[in-house]
Design an enzyme around this catalytic site. Structure first.
Site, PDB file in Angstrom:
ATOM      1  N   ASP A 106      19.818   1.689 -37.924  1.00  0.00           N
ATOM      2  CA  ASP A 106      19.943   2.228 -36.562  1.00  0.00           C
ATOM      3  C   ASP A 106      19.252   3.595 -36.416  1.00  0.00           C
ATOM      4  O   ASP A 106      19.399   4.272 -35.390  1.00  0.00           O
ATOM      5  CB  ASP A 106      21.417   2.301 -36.123  1.00  0.00           C
ATOM      6  CG  ASP A 106      22.242   3.249 -36.956  1.00  0.00           C
ATOM      7  OD1 ASP A 106      22.120   3.227 -38.193  1.00  0.00           O
ATOM      8  OD2 ASP A 106      23.016   4.033 -36.374  1.00  0.00           O
ATOM      9  N   HIS A 107      18.485   3.987 -37.454  1.00  0.00           N
ATOM     10  CA  HIS A 107      17.698   5.230 -37.397  1.00  0.00           C
ATOM     11  C   HIS A 107      16.214   4.983 -37.663  1.00  0.00           C
ATOM     12  O   HIS A 107      15.372   5.780 -37.265  1.00  0.00           O
ATOM     13  CB  HIS A 107      18.258   6.261 -38.381  1.00  0.00           C
ATOM     14  CG  HIS A 107      19.657   6.650 -38.041  1.00  0.00           C
ATOM     15  ND1 HIS A 107      19.998   7.860 -37.478  1.00  0.00           N
ATOM     16  CD2 HIS A 107      20.821   5.932 -38.127  1.00  0.00           C
ATOM     17  CE1 HIS A 107      21.300   7.875 -37.236  1.00  0.00           C
ATOM     18  NE2 HIS A 107      21.824   6.717 -37.632  1.00  0.00           N
ATOM     19  N   HIS A 127      19.231   4.329 -42.701  1.00  0.00           N
ATOM     20  CA  HIS A 127      19.977   3.264 -42.010  1.00  0.00           C
ATOM     21  C   HIS A 127      19.161   2.669 -40.865  1.00  0.00           C
ATOM     22  O   HIS A 127      18.425   3.361 -40.181  1.00  0.00           O
ATOM     23  CB  HIS A 127      21.322   3.787 -41.487  1.00  0.00           C
ATOM     24  CG  HIS A 127      22.342   3.951 -42.579  1.00  0.00           C
ATOM     25  ND1 HIS A 127      23.439   4.771 -42.469  1.00  0.00           N
ATOM     26  CD2 HIS A 127      22.420   3.378 -43.808  1.00  0.00           C
ATOM     27  CE1 HIS A 127      24.164   4.700 -43.583  1.00  0.00           C
ATOM     28  NE2 HIS A 127      23.560   3.860 -44.408  1.00  0.00           N
ATOM     29  N   HIS A 187      26.808  11.265 -46.172  1.00  0.00           N
ATOM     30  CA  HIS A 187      26.771   9.983 -45.450  1.00  0.00           C
ATOM     31  C   HIS A 187      25.913   9.007 -46.257  1.00  0.00           C
ATOM     32  O   HIS A 187      26.325   7.869 -46.512  1.00  0.00           O
ATOM     33  CB  HIS A 187      26.212  10.216 -44.055  1.00  0.00           C
ATOM     34  CG  HIS A 187      26.022   8.983 -43.234  1.00  0.00           C
ATOM     35  ND1 HIS A 187      27.068   8.198 -42.808  1.00  0.00           N
ATOM     36  CD2 HIS A 187      24.896   8.385 -42.756  1.00  0.00           C
ATOM     37  CE1 HIS A 187      26.590   7.175 -42.099  1.00  0.00           C
ATOM     38  NE2 HIS A 187      25.278   7.263 -42.060  1.00  0.00           N
ATOM     39  N   HIS A 216      17.651   9.603 -42.290  1.00  0.00           N
ATOM     40  CA  HIS A 216      18.110   8.753 -43.390  1.00  0.00           C
ATOM     41  C   HIS A 216      17.722   7.309 -43.102  1.00  0.00           C
ATOM     42  O   HIS A 216      17.228   6.998 -42.027  1.00  0.00           O
ATOM     43  CB  HIS A 216      19.614   8.915 -43.645  1.00  0.00           C
ATOM     44  CG  HIS A 216      20.510   8.419 -42.554  1.00  0.00           C
ATOM     45  ND1 HIS A 216      20.542   8.974 -41.284  1.00  0.00           N
ATOM     46  CD2 HIS A 216      21.422   7.396 -42.525  1.00  0.00           C
ATOM     47  CE1 HIS A 216      21.437   8.338 -40.548  1.00  0.00           C
ATOM     48  NE2 HIS A 216      21.985   7.362 -41.267  1.00  0.00           N
ATOM     49  N   HIS A 237      24.655   9.800 -32.403  1.00  0.00           N
ATOM     50  CA  HIS A 237      25.549   8.835 -31.739  1.00  0.00           C
ATOM     51  C   HIS A 237      26.414   9.503 -30.681  1.00  0.00           C
ATOM     52  O   HIS A 237      26.796  10.665 -30.826  1.00  0.00           O
ATOM     53  CB  HIS A 237      26.483   8.158 -32.755  1.00  0.00           C
ATOM     54  CG  HIS A 237      25.790   7.249 -33.716  1.00  0.00           C
ATOM     55  ND1 HIS A 237      25.560   5.924 -33.446  1.00  0.00           N
ATOM     56  CD2 HIS A 237      25.261   7.486 -34.940  1.00  0.00           C
ATOM     57  CE1 HIS A 237      24.927   5.367 -34.478  1.00  0.00           C
ATOM     58  NE2 HIS A 237      24.733   6.289 -35.406  1.00  0.00           N
ATOM     59  N   ASP A 252      23.418  11.380 -38.931  1.00  0.00           N
ATOM     60  CA  ASP A 252      24.825  10.968 -39.037  1.00  0.00           C
ATOM     61  C   ASP A 252      25.617  11.877 -39.981  1.00  0.00           C
ATOM     62  O   ASP A 252      26.592  11.456 -40.594  1.00  0.00           O
ATOM     63  CB  ASP A 252      24.931   9.527 -39.555  1.00  0.00           C
ATOM     64  CG  ASP A 252      24.462   8.497 -38.544  1.00  0.00           C
ATOM     65  OD1 ASP A 252      24.190   8.873 -37.389  1.00  0.00           O
ATOM     66  OD2 ASP A 252      24.359   7.316 -38.922  1.00  0.00           O
TER      67      ASP A 252
HETATM   68 FE    FE Z   1      23.757   5.911 -37.404  1.00  0.00          FE
HETATM   69 ZN    ZN Z   2      23.797   6.214 -40.731  1.00  0.00          ZN
END
Ligand code: FE
Ligand code: ZN
Length: 257
Positions: free
Chosen positions: A58-59, A56, A113, A54, A175, A137
């Site tokens: 942090d990905h 985001h 999410h 996805h 995570h 996530d």
């Molecule tokens: Fe994440």
């Molecule tokens: Zn995420």
């Protein structure tokens, strides 16, 4: 195919898939480029693909730098993420298949999410092997992602798809949240002996600084409240007799935990 777990940012994991025969690699959700580049240099391997779950940051935060270093690599992501994933070239839908070396992954559409989230499932190829699920996530070890762009109904539907995979599937989530997730889980499912046992195991793991990922789906089914919306004992604890409502209540409680 070997899965190499790399630590990134404060609590993210990046997964590097490495094929020894061809000495090629693919990366799932590069939060940042540096740890990936270091490991590739050590392996002297070429990066051929980025599999994003996805959009985001942090990905996908490492996408651009990895593309610059390996201009021929292919960036995969969900069809609904068009315009949100840097460098995305392939737009995947439920049931699509993607190849890495000699392995084929099935794409599972798991909105909740985010509205575009996908998971990659590599089924076992031979008897005795286990499958690998890269679920970003959506499903966490002991928990699930927050509903930023989806409804409880969608998330229950998405988690139902993941829950139907074989019990020995490795769960590679993005995570290291397990200990805190289980601490919350005990507040809604405290009589669950499997959960109590797992909490103590995970506490010991974390006190030694060890990772709890990958998890096993069979363990998640016994201990993760976000896969147990249809368990009577859990429903009783949150005063609901409806699966989606049970899930929604637990999710709400976790948001405020
Ligand atoms: Fe994440
Ligand atoms: Zn995420």
């Amino acid at each position: 195919m070997q899965v190499i777990r790399l630590e990134a940012l404060s609590d993210n994991y990046i997964f590097l898939l490495h094929d020894y025969k061809q000495n090629i690699a693919a990366v799932v959700d590069p939060a940042e480029a540096q740890p990936v580049l270091e490991k590739l240099a050590e392996l002297k391997a070429e990066l051929v693909a980025i599999f994003n779950t996805h959009h985001h940051n942090d990905h996908v935060g490492g996408n651009q730098q990895l593309i610059e270093k390996f201009p021929k690599l292919i960036v995969y992501g969900g069809a609904e993420d068009r315009g949100r994933i840097p460098g995305q070239q392939v737009f995947l839908q439920q049931g699509d298949r993607v190849q890495f070396a000699n392995r084929i992954a099935e794409v599972i559409f798991v909105p909740g999410h985010t509205r575009a989230h996908i998971a990659y499932y590599f089924p076992p190829q031979e008897a005795g092997e286990t499958g690998d699920l890269f679920c970003g996530d959506t499903l966490f070890s002991g928990g699930c992602g927050r509903l930023f762009e989806g409804t409880p109904t969608q998330m229950v539907d998405s988690l139902s798809k993941l829950r139907s995979l074989p019990d020995d599937t490795h769960i590679w989530c993005a995570h290291e949240y397990t200990l805190n997730n289980l601490r919350f889980a005990l507040t809604v499912d405290g009589d669950n002996a499997d959960l109590q046992r797992r909490f103590n195991e995970v506490k010991a793991y974390r006190s030694r600084g060890e990772a709890t990922i990958p998890s096993l789906l069979g363990v998640e089914k016994l201990t993760n409240p976000f896969l147990r919306w249809d368990q009577p004992s859990l429903q009783l604890n949150v005063k609901s007799s409806d699966g989606v409502q049970t899930f929604a209540r637990i999710r709400e409680m976790k948001n405020n935990f």
